[in-house]
Write an enzyme that holds these catalytic residues in place. Sequence first.
Site, mmCIF file in Angstrom:
data_model
loop_
_atom_site.group_PDB
_atom_site.id
_atom_site.type_symbol
_atom_site.label_atom_id
_atom_site.label_comp_id
_atom_site.label_asym_id
_atom_site.label_seq_id
_atom_site.Cartn_x
_atom_site.Cartn_y
_atom_site.Cartn_z
ATOM 1 C CE LYS A 1 -8.284 -3.528 70.411
ATOM 2 N NZ LYS A 1 -8.949 -2.756 69.320
ATOM 3 N NE ARG B 1 -8.548 -8.518 66.285
ATOM 4 C CZ ARG B 1 -7.688 -7.540 66.541
ATOM 5 N NH1 ARG B 1 -6.766 -7.683 67.458
ATOM 6 N NH2 ARG B 1 -7.753 -6.411 65.862
ATOM 7 N NE ARG C 1 -4.035 2.716 64.135
ATOM 8 C CZ ARG C 1 -4.665 1.637 64.615
ATOM 9 N NH1 ARG C 1 -4.760 1.449 65.920
ATOM 10 N NH2 ARG C 1 -5.192 0.760 63.807
ATOM 11 N NE ARG D 1 -1.941 -1.183 62.224
ATOM 12 C CZ ARG D 1 -2.809 -1.670 63.116
ATOM 13 N NH1 ARG D 1 -2.712 -1.317 64.389
ATOM 14 N NH2 ARG D 1 -3.758 -2.488 62.753
ATOM 15 N NE ARG E 1 -7.771 -3.247 60.877
ATOM 16 C CZ ARG E 1 -7.097 -2.106 60.977
ATOM 17 N NH1 ARG E 1 -6.751 -1.432 59.900
ATOM 18 N NH2 ARG E 1 -6.771 -1.654 62.163
#
Length: 207
Positions: free
Chosen positions: A15, A90, A124, A152, A163
């Site tokens: 996204k 969400r 990531r 992160r 998640r």
Amino acid sequence: MLGSIVLFGPPGAGKGTQAEIIVEMTGKPQVSTGDMLRSAVSQGTELGLEAKTYMESGQLVPDQVIIGLIEDRLNEPDASNGVLFDGFPRTIPQAEALAGITEVSGVISIEVPDEDIINRIVGRRMDSETGEIYHVSFKPPPPEVESRLVQRKDDNENTVRSRLDAYHEQTKPLGEWYDNMGILAIVDGTGSIQEVGQSVANAVRSL
Ligand code: ADP
Ligand code: ADP
């Protein structure tokens, strides 16, 4: 005129990566609740303190907190012609609240299976200066940004599983909710970043 656009999909679907092309095409500002929350956490604000434990354990931050954040953001002058939501809404209560404050013209859903998500999230990395998103294998950072790369805290295999659970239980039903409204465009998110970008651009043109 085109109202707000929602980028929808599981954590790590791409996204944030694909938001850029939509911002370029529409001129709408990107509103990422994840980025807003991380900035509150790093500044140690009251909101940040409240959100931190949820984020670090891979749970969703309570709806009232998120809805308040979005109401404030949509009052900013640059949001008057709609925005690009990334990572919001969400849950169905968040989407219901949003429907009461702004018009959503389209929802672009980037679909990626769970088995690809883990690799994307664990690899990531972000440029701490520019916010640019990289991946150790799929979008390797140039050598000059190596020293500024950050990972992160919630991008580890354990938290990713929570998640993904939160996504399947609380977020995924929203796809159907928007489909029933006739505004959902589905994009296959499994190709290369460029291929997915083409499909996202086509989806934006179709709105
Ligand atoms: P999200 O905002 O949905 O959480 P990101 O845009 O941050 O997802 O992407 C998650 C990770 O996957 C990043 O490291 C990014 O570089 C990488 N990525 C994004 N799109 C693709 C793709 N189509 N193929 C492979 N890796 C991708
Ligand atoms: P990703 O798309 O990679 O999962 P985000 O940056 O969108 O990551 O979100 C990081 C975390 O911030 C989420 O796991 C959740 O704890 C919190 N968060 C972000 N957006 C929302 C939202 N709309 N509702 C509830 N929690 C959120």
